[in-house]
Structure formats: structure tokens, C-alpha cells
Design a protein around this motif. Structure first.
Motif, PDB file in Angstrom:
ATOM      1  N   LYS A 138       0.830  -1.205   0.000  1.00 36.75           N
ATOM      2  CA  LYS A 138       0.000   0.000   0.000  1.00 36.75           C
ATOM      3  C   LYS A 138       0.861   1.250   0.000  1.00 36.75           C
ATOM      4  O   LYS A 138       0.534   2.258  -0.625  1.00 36.75           O
ATOM      5  N   ILE A 139       1.992   1.173   0.702  1.00 37.72           N
ATOM      6  CA  ILE A 139       2.882   2.332   0.803  1.00 37.72           C
ATOM      7  C   ILE A 139       3.675   2.531  -0.481  1.00 37.72           C
ATOM      8  O   ILE A 139       3.807   3.654  -0.987  1.00 37.72           O
ATOM      9  N   THR A 140       4.215   1.435  -1.029  1.00 40.54           N
ATOM     10  CA  THR A 140       5.148   1.535  -2.163  1.00 40.54           C
ATOM     11  C   THR A 140       4.474   1.445  -3.517  1.00 40.54           C
ATOM     12  O   THR A 140       5.080   1.784  -4.536  1.00 40.54           O
ATOM     13  N   GLY A 141       3.227   0.996  -3.578  1.00 45.54           N
ATOM     14  CA  GLY A 141       2.521   0.890  -4.856  1.00 45.54           C
ATOM     15  C   GLY A 141       2.606  -0.497  -5.457  1.00 45.54           C
ATOM     16  O   GLY A 141       3.283  -1.387  -4.937  1.00 45.54           O
ATOM     17  N   ASP A 142       1.907  -0.687  -6.579  1.00 44.48           N
ATOM     18  CA  ASP A 142       1.826  -1.991  -7.234  1.00 44.48           C
ATOM     19  C   ASP A 142       3.198  -2.420  -7.746  1.00 44.48           C
ATOM     20  O   ASP A 142       3.882  -1.677  -8.462  1.00 44.48           O
ATOM     21  N   PHE A 143       3.589  -3.636  -7.387  1.00 42.74           N
ATOM     22  CA  PHE A 143       4.900  -4.187  -7.731  1.00 42.74           C
ATOM     23  C   PHE A 143       5.186  -4.104  -9.222  1.00 42.74           C
ATOM     24  O   PHE A 143       6.197  -3.560  -9.671  1.00 42.74           O
ATOM     25  N   TYR A 144       4.296  -4.654 -10.046  1.00 38.41           N
ATOM     26  CA  TYR A 144       4.570  -4.775 -11.473  1.00 38.41           C
ATOM     27  C   TYR A 144       4.433  -3.444 -12.210  1.00 38.41           C
ATOM     28  O   TYR A 144       5.160  -3.191 -13.177  1.00 38.41           O
ATOM     29  N   PHE A 145       3.519  -2.590 -11.772  1.00 40.15           N
ATOM     30  CA  PHE A 145       3.391  -1.293 -12.418  1.00 40.15           C
ATOM     31  C   PHE A 145       4.603  -0.410 -12.103  1.00 40.15           C
ATOM     32  O   PHE A 145       5.023   0.393 -12.939  1.00 40.15           O
ATOM     33  N   ASN A 146       5.180  -0.549 -10.915  1.00 38.99           N
ATOM     34  CA  ASN A 146       6.446   0.123 -10.619  1.00 38.99           C
ATOM     35  C   ASN A 146       7.574  -0.442 -11.476  1.00 38.99           C
ATOM     36  O   ASN A 146       8.435   0.293 -11.977  1.00 38.99           O
ATOM     37  N   LEU A 147       7.553  -1.764 -11.661  1.00 40.84           N
ATOM     38  CA  LEU A 147       8.626  -2.445 -12.372  1.00 40.84           C
ATOM     39  C   LEU A 147       8.721  -1.996 -13.832  1.00 40.84           C
ATOM     40  O   LEU A 147       9.823  -1.797 -14.355  1.00 40.84           O
ATOM     41  N   ILE A 148       7.585  -1.826 -14.507  1.00 41.15           N
ATOM     42  CA  ILE A 148       7.635  -1.479 -15.923  1.00 41.15           C
ATOM     43  C   ILE A 148       8.287  -0.111 -16.117  1.00 41.15           C
ATOM     44  O   ILE A 148       9.022   0.119 -17.082  1.00 41.15           O
TER      45      ILE A 148
END
Length: 234
Positions: free
Chosen positions: A83-93
Motif C-alpha cells: 500500500k505504501i510503495t505501490g503496485d509491484f509490477y506497475f512500478n517495475l515497468i
């Protein structure tokens, strides 16, 4: 040609997408084609985790990796961090796109991410890297490239968090590339996991923040002591 400077975000029904603009390949169309033919592609390295699958796609002489991750995180602390850092995969792209723009060719490219709000599944389309996984004993042989890969990943706030030969591909040209990356959680702290694994498994040393190393060294030592007390082997 892929335009990594232009990542498009759209929503379609219960699906949310982020994908790289490409003048020759429409990744949304490729995504739709895969779903229509799901089960008719080559399944690669089946995971023992429920709802995680990796497929090889052949499309007009191009090869892609299509990954499905339907795993739901049940651990409260991980959900809070997400919740704090955001969606894993959307950050990754976005992070991998920045690497591609910088012509930092030490990992894979991620072309599309989709999230199904109903099923909680993530879908990804990666490039296929020709080559093979490094063997355990080859990690030391390719020490300089492995060190360079990890240090460059860290500079983009990406980590491996599971350093072993299977997470590195040796291309036919002799270049080492990292796969199966992590970018969620408290990255400054997770970088120390890479440093500890490299040091303890392969005697390869890299520099990470001193505080992160101190915290991770303490927690690793505590886990070993706990396992020893309970009579479990490392």
C-alpha cells in the motif's frame, strides 16, 4: 521500435494496463491473442506457487515471455508495504523502461503489465532472452558481470533478493543478464540481502548502505540461532 519514453496507461473493463508504445507491435493485441489461446502455448518452468505460470509466445518470428501471477499476499506486513510503495509490477515497468532508455542492457525488458481487479491476477509480457541459466559453479567464473548486474540494478532501485545461478541468463554472446527481479518493499534494506547472499554463497562483495547491512546481518544471525535452537539445519 519500442518507445520506452512513452508508457501508456489505460483501463478496459475490470483490467488496468500499462504498456510500452511500439510502432510495429501492439502489445494490447498480443495480450488479447494470448488470452484467447491460453493453454495452447509452451509452459516454461512451472512454479510450485498456485496461480503462477510462465509461457513462451511466438509471434511473427518474435519470442515473448507471458507471465501470469495470481498470487494473493496474505501476510499483513507485506500488504501494508505494498500500500505504501505501490503496485509491484506497475512500478517495475517504469524502472525497467528507465534502464532501457539509458541503454543499460543487464536485464529483461517489460512491455506490458495488466491487472484484473476481479481475479487479482497480474499479467506481464517480457522479451525472451536467448541463452541458458548460469550454473552454481559458474557464478564465480562470471563474478565481474554478476557484480556489475547487481550493482547496476541497485542504482535503479531494483534487487534480486534471491541470488543464484537460475536468476541469471548467459547469452550466446557471453553476456550475463539478471531475471526475476524485485522492486517492492523497502529496497534500501533489501539490497543488503543481495550483498549477504553474494558474499556467503559466492564470496562476491558489493557495497550497500551500512545501516541496511547491520540490520540484515543481525536478522540473519537471529534466524540461524533460532533454527539451531529448534534443531533445524541451515
Amino acid at each position: 521500435m519500442n518507445n520506452f519514453a512513452n508508457i501508456i496507461e489505460v483501463e478496459r473493463g475490470n483490467l488496468k494496463f500499462a504498456y510500452v508504445q511500439n510502432d510495429e507491435i501492439n502489445y494490447l493485441t498480443l495480450f488479447d491473442q494470448f488470452l484467447a489461446e491460453e493453454g495452447h502455448h509452451e509452459l516454461l518452468d512451472p512454479s510450485d506457487r498456485i496461480e503462477r505460470y510462465t509461457y513462451l509466445i511466438n509471434d511473427n518470428q518474435n519470442k515473448f515471455i507471458f507471465k501470469i501471477d495470481g498470487g494473493v499476499e496474505h501476510r499483513l506486513e507485506r500488504r501494508i508495504i505494498a500500500k505504501i510503495t505501490g503496485d509491484f509490477y506497475f512500478n517495475l515497468i517504469y524502472k525497467l523502461a528507465k534502464m532501457s532508455l539509458d541503454q543499460c542492457d543487464i536485464a529483461y525488458d517489460l512491455y506490458l503489465v495488466a491487472f484484473d481487479k476481479i481475479t487479482k491476477r497480474h499479467y506481464m509480457i517480457f522479451n525472451f532472452i536467448e541463452g541458458r541459466s548460469l550454473k552454481w559453479e559458474e557464478m564465480k567464473e562470471y563474478e565481474e558481470q554478476v557484480r556489475y548486474c547487481i550493482e547496476k540494478l541497485h542504482s535503479y532501485n531494483l534487487v534480486s533478493n534471491d541470488v543464484h545461478g537460475g536468476n541469471f541468463i548467459l547469452t550466446p554472446e557471453g553476456k550475463v543478464k539478471a531475471i526475476d527481479l524485485t522492486n517492492s518493499g523497502f529496497i534500501w534494506l533489501t539490497k543488503a540481502n543481495d550483498a549477504i547472499e553474494l558474499r556467503e554463497r559466492f564470496n562476491i562483495k558489493i557495497k550497500v548502505p551500512m545501516l541496511a547491512m547491520a540490520i540484515k546481518n543481525f536478522t540473519h544471525g537471529f534466524k540461524r540461532l533460532s533454527r539451531k535452537i529448534r534443531g533445524k539445519e541451515d
